[in-house]
Design a protein around this motif. Structure first.
Motif, PDB file in Angstrom:
ATOM      1  N   MET A  55       0.844  -1.196   0.000  1.00  0.00           N
ATOM      2  CA  MET A  55       0.000   0.000   0.000  1.00  0.00           C
ATOM      3  C   MET A  55       0.881   1.248   0.000  1.00  0.00           C
ATOM      4  N   VAL A  56       0.601   2.159  -0.906  1.00  0.00           N
ATOM      5  CA  VAL A  56       1.333   3.425  -0.948  1.00  0.00           C
ATOM      6  C   VAL A  56       0.603   4.427  -0.074  1.00  0.00           C
ATOM      7  N   GLY A  57       1.229   4.795   1.024  1.00  0.00           N
ATOM      8  CA  GLY A  57       0.672   5.787   1.935  1.00  0.00           C
ATOM      9  C   GLY A  57       1.335   7.129   1.709  1.00  0.00           C
ATOM     10  N   GLU A  70      -0.747   2.768   7.789  1.00  0.00           N
ATOM     11  CA  GLU A  70       0.430   2.100   8.334  1.00  0.00           C
ATOM     12  C   GLU A  70       0.042   1.087   9.403  1.00  0.00           C
ATOM     13  N   ALA A  71      -0.881   1.473  10.278  1.00  0.00           N
ATOM     14  CA  ALA A  71      -1.349   0.540  11.297  1.00  0.00           C
ATOM     15  C   ALA A  71      -2.112  -0.625  10.661  1.00  0.00           C
ATOM     16  N   ALA A  94      -1.006 -13.510   7.079  1.00  0.00           N
ATOM     17  CA  ALA A  94       0.199 -14.320   6.871  1.00  0.00           C
ATOM     18  C   ALA A  94      -0.193 -15.729   6.412  1.00  0.00           C
ATOM     19  N   PRO A  95       0.574 -16.300   5.464  1.00  0.00           N
ATOM     20  CA  PRO A  95       1.910 -15.896   4.996  1.00  0.00           C
ATOM     21  C   PRO A  95       1.925 -14.848   3.888  1.00  0.00           C
ATOM     22  N   ILE A  96       0.759 -14.358   3.454  1.00  0.00           N
ATOM     23  CA  ILE A  96       0.764 -13.227   2.514  1.00  0.00           C
ATOM     24  C   ILE A  96       1.492 -12.071   3.193  1.00  0.00           C
ATOM     25  N   ARG A  97       2.399 -11.433   2.482  1.00  0.00           N
ATOM     26  CA  ARG A  97       3.161 -10.329   3.056  1.00  0.00           C
ATOM     27  C   ARG A  97       2.446  -9.011   2.789  1.00  0.00           C
ATOM     28  N   VAL A  98       2.393  -8.146   3.812  1.00  0.00           N
ATOM     29  CA  VAL A  98       1.707  -6.862   3.697  1.00  0.00           C
ATOM     30  C   VAL A  98       2.650  -5.766   4.189  1.00  0.00           C
ATOM     31  N   GLY A 110       5.051  -6.513   7.221  1.00  0.00           N
ATOM     32  CA  GLY A 110       4.673  -5.737   8.391  1.00  0.00           C
ATOM     33  C   GLY A 110       5.516  -4.497   8.602  1.00  0.00           C
ATOM     34  N   THR A 111       6.089  -3.969   7.524  1.00  0.00           N
ATOM     35  CA  THR A 111       6.990  -2.826   7.663  1.00  0.00           C
ATOM     36  C   THR A 111       6.474  -1.611   6.909  1.00  0.00           C
ATOM     37  N   VAL A 112       7.018  -0.460   7.264  1.00  0.00           N
ATOM     38  CA  VAL A 112       6.775   0.794   6.549  1.00  0.00           C
ATOM     39  C   VAL A 112       8.119   1.267   6.015  1.00  0.00           C
TER      40      VAL A 112
END
Length: 246
Positions: free
Chosen positions: A137-139, A161-162, A172-176, A234-236
């Motif tokens: 996701m582009v924030g 972001e949250a 999971a295991p799909i990465r977000v 799970g990162t920004v």
């Protein structure tokens, strides 16, 4: 066979993968679609105006219409697309104005598009995306780098972001993951007078360590990294020229 020969014969990083980019006909989304094409993926781009993609990409893409603010439109998109591997969400305008300037009625559409629209897309994608796939996701950097007149942008992007971190666990295991760009030179600012726009870019470039405004390709490179690195979730990722340390 030499290491060099092996590298030359290696398959592109996204060979055999299907990438869906919502908001993929202009700006950051378009650049992300181009990066995916260059990495060997088949690409579907979706937007309110899919005709903007006609004959303008470096390779053929599938085009789809979607209104990200309409749940039924989002669900219909994913029903048409079917199975895919990676999703990039890059849609939604920024909201300028202080809380004195914007009523809740004026501010709500921005949340409806960029948060609830992404919510609908992630929900619809969760049943169709490959288990070893990813959602990016582009924030926006306004989530944590505050400036006057951007409380709605701050709130929407902080919510994304949250939302991204929470879904990295739930899906999971799909990465977000989420990308938080700084100021990027895209058609989103084309409505501004040229002198004002260039002044804004110059001011940003003078203020950040990177010494320039961002390019759509800068953000797209981060999107490609997140699609191909299977140990990141799970990162920004801040792609902002160092604005947070300036």
């Amino acid at each position: 066979m030499s290491v060099v020969s092996q590298n030359l014969q290696a398959e592109p990083a996204l060979a055999g993968k299907h990438v869906l980019v919502v908001g993929g006909t202009s700006g950051i989304g378009r650049a992300a679609a181009e990066k995916a094409l260059a990495a060997g993926a088949s690409v579907t781009v979706a937007s309110r105006d899919p005709q903007r993609a006609d004959g303008t990409f470096s390779a053929p893409v599938r085009t789809e219409h979607v209104d990200i603010s309409d749940t039924a439109s989002v669900e219909a998109l994913f029903n048409r697309v079917g199975a895919f591997d990676h999703l990039v969400l890059s849609a939604g305008p920024g909201a300028m104005g202080s809380v004195r300037d914007l009523s809740s009625a004026d501010a709500r559409p921005f949340m409806d598009i960029k948060f609830w629209g992404y919510y609908d897309a992630v929900r619809a994608a969760s049943g169709a995306i490959a288990q070893d796939g990813s959602i990016t996701m582009v924030g926006g950097g306004a989530s944590r780098k505050h400036a006057p007149g951007r409380p709605v942008m701050a709130a929407v992007n902080a919510a994304l972001e949250a939302f991204g971190k929470a879904n990295a666990l739930d899906l999971a295991p799909i990465r977000v993951n989420v990308i938080a760009p700084g100021l990027v030179d895209t058609p989103a600012y084309s409505g501004m007078p040229e002198e004002m726009r260039q002044g804004m870019y110059a001011g940003y470039g003078n203020a950040v360590p990177a010494g320039r405004v961002g390019k759509a390709e800068d953000v797209a490179s981060a999107a490609l990294f997140l699609m191909t690195n299977t140990f990141v979730t799970g990162t920004v990722i801040d792609v902002d020229g160092g604005v947070h340390v300036s």
